[in-house]
Design a protein around this motif. Structure first.
Motif, PDB file in Angstrom:
ATOM      1  N   TRP A  94     215.927  -2.179  55.519  1.00 12.05           N
ATOM      2  CA  TRP A  94     214.545  -2.571  55.197  1.00 12.05           C
ATOM      3  C   TRP A  94     214.551  -3.676  54.145  1.00 12.05           C
ATOM      4  CZ3 TRP A  94     210.695  -1.568  58.227  1.00 12.05           C
ATOM      5  CH2 TRP A  94     210.728  -0.435  59.036  1.00 12.05           C
ATOM      6  N   VAL A  98     205.584  -1.770  63.684  1.00 13.82           N
ATOM      7  CA  VAL A  98     206.194  -1.557  62.367  1.00 13.82           C
ATOM      8  C   VAL A  98     205.146  -1.282  61.274  1.00 13.82           C
ATOM      9  CG1 VAL A  98     206.225  -3.955  61.564  1.00 13.82           C
ATOM     10  CG2 VAL A  98     208.140  -2.437  61.018  1.00 13.82           C
ATOM     11  N   ARG A 148     203.202   1.021  61.129  1.00 15.51           N
ATOM     12  CA  ARG A 148     203.245   2.468  60.834  1.00 15.51           C
ATOM     13  C   ARG A 148     204.206   2.761  59.682  1.00 15.51           C
ATOM     14  NH1 ARG A 148     205.073   4.723  66.246  1.00 15.51           N
ATOM     15  NH2 ARG A 148     205.202   2.507  66.501  1.00 15.51           N
ATOM     16  N   LYS A 149     205.182   1.875  59.502  1.00 13.20           N
ATOM     17  CA  LYS A 149     206.193   2.094  58.459  1.00 13.20           C
ATOM     18  C   LYS A 149     205.994   1.125  57.304  1.00 13.20           C
ATOM     19  CE  LYS A 149     209.398   3.945  61.744  1.00 13.20           C
ATOM     20  NZ  LYS A 149     210.373   3.500  62.723  1.00 13.20           N
ATOM     21  N   HIS A 193     204.902   1.398  54.442  1.00 11.05           N
ATOM     22  CA  HIS A 193     205.330   1.875  53.113  1.00 11.05           C
ATOM     23  C   HIS A 193     206.813   1.591  52.862  1.00 11.05           C
ATOM     24  CE1 HIS A 193     206.185   5.081  55.973  1.00 11.05           C
ATOM     25  NE2 HIS A 193     207.124   5.491  55.148  1.00 11.05           N
ATOM     26  N   LYS A 194     207.580   1.373  53.946  1.00 13.37           N
ATOM     27  CA  LYS A 194     209.014   1.120  53.767  1.00 13.37           C
ATOM     28  C   LYS A 194     209.325  -0.325  53.409  1.00 13.37           C
ATOM     29  CE  LYS A 194     210.775   4.809  56.453  1.00 13.37           C
ATOM     30  NZ  LYS A 194     211.988   5.428  56.852  1.00 13.37           N
TER      31      LYS A 194
END
Ligand code: BGC
Length: 248
Positions: free
Chosen positions: A180, A209, A211-212, A214-215
């Protein structure tokens, strides 16, 4: 009026009836894999399978395409689908495959942007909003005063001597098994470049992406604009396509 949205992507063709009051899917979406090679005829069959799966004939269908679409009909580029799409009259082809249903065709990122401006992260924004979708490629949708400038294609800006989407799409992250941190660094570089050219007030980051978010969003620094994840996530294309179809 019953309106379906269908999103043609590099890996899947997915669609659903859309509730345009709520800006959400009215039923669970149905997906088929994008055929390879993704020729116009093969993709049209996939679109028909998706539409037929709901067992009802809609009044209109909005369909996204992952390339430049001019005049609501003609395909001009095909970076991640078969090159034989170029110059195809997609409205005529897909309308005929769907037994004469009225269809509206637009770029996939433009559709996602329309949905986010109407129902999601860009709602009520009149300043400069730039939606970027990260997936097989990078798509863009630019809005000012809530009005779309279609087909901006900012995924093909040059970044470090390469097509930007070959450096910073999620496909590149997956193909090279990037961390990441590594990928976020590339996205940051890309956003800085886009910001230098367009000075948006808001970036909306979409594609699967999101959805992710926060990463990787917390790893991005030094960008002046606000950066937020898309709210409709992977359904933005379907909802935006239906929204566009409802306008005729
Ligand atoms: C295409 C764009 C599309 C984006 C996302 C790019 O390769 O040129 O038209 O919006 O991928 O699918």
């Amino acid at each position: 009026m019953e309106i379906f949205g269908v999103d043609i992507g590099g890996s899947g063709i997915k669609g659903a009836p859309v509730d345009l009051e709520r800006g959400d899917l009215a039923q669970e979406r149905y997906k088929v894999l994008t055929p390879h090679p993704a020729t116009p005829e093969a993709v049209a069959k996939g679109v028909k399978e998706v539409v037929d799966s709901f067992g009802a004939r809609p009044d209109r269908v909005g369909i996204t395409f992952p390339g430049v679409v001019t005049g609501g009909s003609t395909i001009r580029t095909a970076a991640n689908v078969d090159k034989s799409w170029v110059d195809v009259d997609a409205r005529a082809l897909l309308g005929a495959e769907l037994d004469g249903l009225p269809v509206t065709v637009l770029n996939d990122a433009d559709a996602a942007g329309v949905a986010e401006m109407e129902f999601g992260a860009g709602r009520g924004r009149k300043d400069t909003v730039l939606m970027l979708t990260f997936g097989t490629g990078i798509g863009s949708a630019l809005f000012s005063e809530g009005v779309l400038v279609p087909n901006t294609e900012l995924g093909h800006l040059e970044l470090d001597g390469h097509d930007a989407e070959r450096r910073a799409s999620t496909k590149v992250k997956e193909d090279h098994d990037m961390s990441w941190e590594h990928w976020a660094h590339r996205v940051q570089k890309y956003l800085a470049h886009v910001e230098m050219l367009f000075s948006p007030d808001l970036f909306v980051i979409g594609g699967g992406v999101s959805r992710k978010a926060h990463k990787f969003l917390p790893l991005i620094e030094g960008i002046k604009a606000e950066i937020v994840p898309a709210q409709l996530q992977n359904n933005a294309g379907i909802v935006g396509a239906a929204r566009a179809a409802s306008r005729g």
